[in-house]
Design an enzyme around this catalytic site. Structure first.
Site, PDB file in Angstrom:
ATOM      1  N   ARG B 313      -3.349  22.550 -12.055  1.00 46.62           N
ATOM      2  CA  ARG B 313      -3.935  23.133 -13.259  1.00 46.62           C
ATOM      3  C   ARG B 313      -4.996  24.177 -12.923  1.00 46.62           C
ATOM      4  O   ARG B 313      -5.148  25.164 -13.631  1.00 46.62           O
ATOM      5  CB  ARG B 313      -4.461  22.018 -14.172  1.00 46.62           C
ATOM      6  CG  ARG B 313      -3.268  21.244 -14.722  1.00 46.62           C
ATOM      7  CD  ARG B 313      -3.573  20.165 -15.722  1.00 46.62           C
ATOM      8  NE  ARG B 313      -2.301  19.755 -16.326  1.00 46.62           N
ATOM      9  CZ  ARG B 313      -2.130  18.715 -17.120  1.00 46.62           C
ATOM     10  NH1 ARG B 313      -3.151  17.953 -17.444  1.00 46.62           N
ATOM     11  NH2 ARG B 313      -0.942  18.437 -17.619  1.00 46.62           N
ATOM     12  N   HIS B 457       2.899  26.387 -19.716  1.00 44.81           N
ATOM     13  CA  HIS B 457       3.320  25.525 -18.589  1.00 44.81           C
ATOM     14  C   HIS B 457       2.165  24.681 -18.027  1.00 44.81           C
ATOM     15  O   HIS B 457       1.027  24.899 -18.356  1.00 44.81           O
ATOM     16  CB  HIS B 457       4.053  26.323 -17.493  1.00 44.81           C
ATOM     17  CG  HIS B 457       3.245  27.379 -16.793  1.00 44.81           C
ATOM     18  ND1 HIS B 457       3.724  28.048 -15.693  1.00 44.81           N
ATOM     19  CD2 HIS B 457       2.018  27.883 -17.042  1.00 44.81           C
ATOM     20  CE1 HIS B 457       2.817  28.907 -15.294  1.00 44.81           C
ATOM     21  NE2 HIS B 457       1.785  28.836 -16.082  1.00 44.81           N
ATOM     22  N   GLU B 458       2.532  23.699 -17.245  1.00 39.29           N
ATOM     23  CA  GLU B 458       1.555  22.730 -16.705  1.00 39.29           C
ATOM     24  C   GLU B 458       0.756  22.038 -17.806  1.00 39.29           C
ATOM     25  O   GLU B 458      -0.444  21.813 -17.667  1.00 39.29           O
ATOM     26  CB  GLU B 458       0.603  23.404 -15.706  1.00 39.29           C
ATOM     27  CG  GLU B 458       1.197  23.665 -14.349  1.00 39.29           C
ATOM     28  CD  GLU B 458       1.496  22.382 -13.568  1.00 39.29           C
ATOM     29  OE1 GLU B 458       0.853  21.345 -13.811  1.00 39.29           O
ATOM     30  OE2 GLU B 458       2.403  22.428 -12.727  1.00 39.29           O
ATOM     31  N   GLY B 459       1.406  21.704 -18.900  1.00 42.29           N
ATOM     32  CA  GLY B 459       0.715  21.049 -20.013  1.00 42.29           C
ATOM     33  C   GLY B 459       0.261  22.085 -21.016  1.00 42.29           C
ATOM     34  O   GLY B 459      -0.606  22.896 -20.710  1.00 42.29           O
ATOM     35  N   GLN B 464      -3.469  19.696 -23.354  1.00 41.29           N
ATOM     36  CA  GLN B 464      -4.779  19.746 -22.694  1.00 41.29           C
ATOM     37  C   GLN B 464      -5.876  19.273 -23.647  1.00 41.29           C
ATOM     38  O   GLN B 464      -6.817  18.580 -23.247  1.00 41.29           O
ATOM     39  CB  GLN B 464      -5.106  21.182 -22.247  1.00 41.29           C
ATOM     40  CG  GLN B 464      -4.102  21.822 -21.307  1.00 41.29           C
ATOM     41  CD  GLN B 464      -4.013  21.129 -19.971  1.00 41.29           C
ATOM     42  OE1 GLN B 464      -4.973  20.517 -19.514  1.00 41.29           O
ATOM     43  NE2 GLN B 464      -2.846  21.189 -19.345  1.00 41.29           N
TER      44      GLN B 464
END
Lengths: 610, 610
Positions: B313, B457-459, B464
């Protein structure tokens, strides 16, 4: 369907557009004729525009050195649009128009904008013909304007130059009298033009038999020099192909050459060109320079061209609004059909249950409601402005004067606010789609790219803000702002009488007072450098206040029609109003802080400190 | 140059990264070795990345049915990166690494991200190898991780599936023991995998001899059913081509087939794929399913995969920050060179004067300073987080514990804040370019498109925000938030002692109190549906508060080094801090309002009301 019912409500229940039919100009019209126009436009947009929105994005205009190549669908769309009569919808019967109210014309054009914003660029042709209609000679109207309105020819607006984008006083396109007797040409005083024009939308194509360029250029004085500033600018009709007084092509090509196509981030269905005037590629009648015919008086070019500016800016605001709503509808449909995860709360984390549709997640609802509040609010504001245009031209002298003044103040907002916040709406539409939204398999990324243009063309955000804070709210001792405040207060007063709205009326009154106070503080020292240093944050706050008013006034109409809110769509409208007051209006404090304090943090930055 | 000096200041003057060299792990290092790494990365980025950023955008990955076709520059860039040793920069010497602090590795990687974010996707290979290093067997480390770190092979992370994007508990990729003796394979317990994986970056290509997929899949119980939820998920190494215990290719292709490439809005230098595991396109060793080797224990797949989540992240936050700064530098250069119009004020409207460069306009300065404040602030925050990663692994037990806790709270911000506000920075960079910014002749439109991925992307942003408000600020009775508040208060206290900063210290104290109060109000009813209904506005406010703190702390370091602000760049840093406090921090009130009141306007919308 959804867009149609929203427009119908705003047009008839909110703006009472039918009442215009009591005016002589619109006497032949009725809700039936309005609806018929809307039906036709909705159908053409559905059949000839919407299916090809991605096509025009992927098959960008190409230039083979002689001709511009466009996909077949663009020809079909143009043909259907021209045949619908929409090019002259609001014009007089005698020039072939329908004498529709501008409000209805603007509303009907929404369907095209939502279906494919860039496949058509008909706004420019209408605007061009309108300018000729107002400032041209009878002959110019018959030969040029009439053939644009009837769809035979297309039109452009040639303002910018490579070295002079927003700064029109710096254009250098030169127009010189075309020899002896230049003044006697039946098409208008004849000049030879030389110069380069940049960012010309639809500057070249084969969609129509001819293209009528309206060109800003400077006539040098006896000393060969230009008069500095905008006062030296004149307006010319420069046809791509020469024509006679009967509007027939003479067979001669004028010296207007396509120098290149701009390759854009979006809005790719419309060619955007660099045009060379009089560079000698197509020498004409043995002289140097493209042939052009003066429109109006020398030195009044900018005035003639900007006659239609309010309408042009409303068109951009409407384009941005429609892109915002197109993204809203697309992401709403996606959210209703895409299963993913489970909402928070009782048993929500139980993975043995089937996944929920994402419309059940609170944050997805937030992103949908924000889009609805942005898009429908922006549409409402632009329709309100369109209604003011009708008032300006057909209202009583007093009403017309007020409408003109209100338009001055509201137009910068109507153009800029949707271009900023409906772009944000498009970003939310992508977000709802998740990874899919980032692919070109879904429509939303294109809406976002297309919409990014709207903060730039027809006067950038910065220019709109300077216009608003530097001119519109202070002109005539703040008369325009006072008039707007009066309208807002009238809505507040009505809303005070409604239990469901009185709290919002109070919020709006407070916001109005804050914006008023900030306007005063900004100008407290009388120094424009200080006042205008934060013109954009001012415009953002001003815009949010105007949109809150718009929503409150729409909410009044919703309750007038359906006090119990028995219809879900009406309840949703009230929810969008609440969203705007709860989530958006509180933002104005942050924007106004720097305006009130005349913050010079940015303005005083020195170059080497960046 | 500009980026390098900003990084140098943050790394050495602000974060005192050199002090890490007193720790045994970094004992061989010095500022000289750090600088040498930065020099190499800066050069490779300049020579092998930057010139090809547009190339990889226009020459998107193609699939010919067998192989993925990428432009030559991608091979060159990958080769140069692998040869630099950066794939294992922070790893132990014994596995071929440099034992660099993660802070320095993260800083050095900035140059690649700013030059071309999508041409490399090396973060995934490092992350993959790291996960194997922590959870794999000795043999898996030697065969797989080592060959990723040395650049021979690349790695992927295969989590999402078409029906399960963000909801990993719903994956359906199935892993079954590969017959008798499956547990005795020296590469790890051997399974057969079947399923489809979506959104796999670098999922197929010919850049490396082999690709090591790390795949999440479920091992069914004796009844053939999956354990519901994330507890049923295990992690597998699934190589594209089978290998032996010496890391040699056996010549057998594994049954991993590229089903399609995603065609994206941006970030086009990196292939993004749909992969089919075990569908039978490449039958292997007479059985059905792709061969995979279990990593860690069954059912602990998510834990193993998410070991590196904080770093992943931070990488995204850094990517967004670098795109923001790339746009800033590009628009700054444009503004310094583009003449257009004249600034307001004395004689400003005199059109006989030559045009000014647009950097002289107040609104352009505002847009530049905003970008600087967003981009440099985001970079600082992410480097701070990287420094916490080093602390977590090499600090004293107490410091390590605190760093871990702080990272939990800060990572959602470090990832999400730049992805939102550096995207806004890119939009401002386009705006400064005017019409040119909307063309593909300038770099800024690509930065904007590339950056739009980072909120997804990545959450996603929503995930978040739920992580922050739903978990991180409340876990252990709010211990993480208290720790962060302690750090912020320490900065406030130091800033109180400085005349130039004390007013800002007060603003920050107020903002911290507001965020704290809003956190309490959100959870006042203990009902997560109410608390989390406005998690995203909460995260926006929280993020702005954290960034204000970051800027205040950076300002302290600037004044420590140059109290007189004799160096223009340092003065500019203080101006960016002031910009953030004057223009940005006041926005938190608007965001927090709905959090504090647990506003349910959005959450309670019914589907038919949209």
């Amino acid at each position: 369907m959804r867009l149609r019912s929203t427009i119908d409500f705003l047009l008839y229940d909110w703006l009472k557009t039918e009442e215009l039919n009591s005016r002589p100009r619109f006497a032949d019209h009725s809700r039936q004729t309005f609806d018929a126009v809307m039906d036709i436009c909705e159908r053409i947009a559905r059949e000839k525009y919407a299916p090809f929105n991605r096509t025009v994005d992927t098959q960008e205009p190409q230039f083979d050195g002689e001709k511009v190549i466009l996909p077949e669908c663009t020809y079909e769309a143009r043909k259907a649009f021209a045949e619908s009569g929409m090019l002259s919808a609001a014009q007089d019967y005698e020039i072939g128009g329908m004498q529709l109210p501008y409000t209805v014309e603007a509303a009907a054009n929404c369907f095209f904008a939502a279906a494919s914003i860039s496949i058509g660029s008909n706004m420019l042709t209408s605007g061009n013909a309108n300018a000729i209609l107002v400032h041209g000679t009878e002959m110019q109207k018959q030969v040029f304007a009439a053939n644009e309105f009837n769809g035979r020819w297309a039109g452009t607006m040639c303002l910018s130059e490579p070295q002079a984008g927003s700064s029109l006083s710096d254009i250098t396109t030169r127009a010189e009298a075309d020899g002896q007797g230049f003044e006697d040409d039946p098409l208008g005083p004849r000049y030879r033009l030389k110069g380069n024009k940049m960012w010309i939308s639809s500057g070249d194509h084969e969609l129509t038999e001819n293209i009528v360029h309206l060109v800003l250029a400077k006539i040098p004085g006896a000393d060969g020099k230009f008069i500095p500033g905008v006062k030296g600018i004149s307006l010319f009709i420069v046809p791509k192909k020469l024509v006679d007084t009967e509007g027939r092509l003479t067979g001669e090509r004028n010296d207007v050459a396509l120098a290149g196509l701009n390759h854009k981030l979006g809005w790719r269905g419309t060619t955007n060109t660099l045009l060379n005037f009089g560079e000698g590629k197509y020498p004409v009648r043995g002289g140097a320079g493209a042939l052009g015919y003066l429109v109006g008086k020398p030195g009044e070019g900018l005035k003639c061209m900007f006659h239609m500016m309010n309408e042009a800016r409303i068109s951009i605001g409407m384009a941005a609004s429609m892109l915002g709503l197109a993204g809203y509808y697309a992401s709403l449909e996606y959210a209703q059909n895409r299963p993913q995860g489970r909402p928070i709360g009782e048993g929500g984390k139980d993975a043995s249950k089937p996944q929920s549709r994402i419309i059940e997640h609170a944050d997805v609802k937030r992103m949908l409601l924000a889009q609805k509040a942005y898009g429908e609010g922006a549409l409402a504001l632009n329709l309100y402005c369109a209604r003011l245009v009708d008032e300006q031209y057909t209202g009583s002298p007093e009403a017309a004067g007020q409408a003109k003044l209100l338009l001055e103040v509201l137009t910068p907002v109507a153009k800029s606010w949707p271009s900023e916040f409906c772009l944000e709406a498009n970003s939310l539409a992508i977000q709802i789609h998740g990874g899919y939204g980032y692919t070109r398999d879904f429509a939303v990324e294109q809406y976002w790219r297309d919409n990014r243009l709207n903060m730039i063309h027809e006067g950038t955000h910065g220019i709109q803000a300077m216009d608003l804070l530097g001119r519109k709210v202070v002109m005539d001792g703040g008369k325009g702002l006072q008039l707007l405040a009066g309208r807002i207060n009238a809505s507040i007063e009505r809303a005070m009488g409604r239990a469901q709205l009185s709290a919002y009326a109070n919020h709006l009154a407070k916001a109005l007072a804050e914006v008023g106070a900030a306007t005063k503080s900004a100008w407290a020292t009388g120094n424009p450098q200080e006042a205008l240093a934060n013109a954009v944050p001012y415009m953002q706050a001003f815009g949010h206040m105007v949109l809150a008013w718009t929503w409150l006034d729409v909410a009044l109409a919703l309750l007038d029609k359906d006090e119990e809110l028995a219809i879900a769509a009406h309840k949703g409208g009230i929810a969008a109003m609440r969203y705007f007051f709860h989530y958006e209006l509180p933002k104005i404090g942050g924007w106004l802080q720097v305006v009130k304090s005349r913050d010079m943090t940015c303005a005083q930055m020195r170059e080497e400190e960046f």
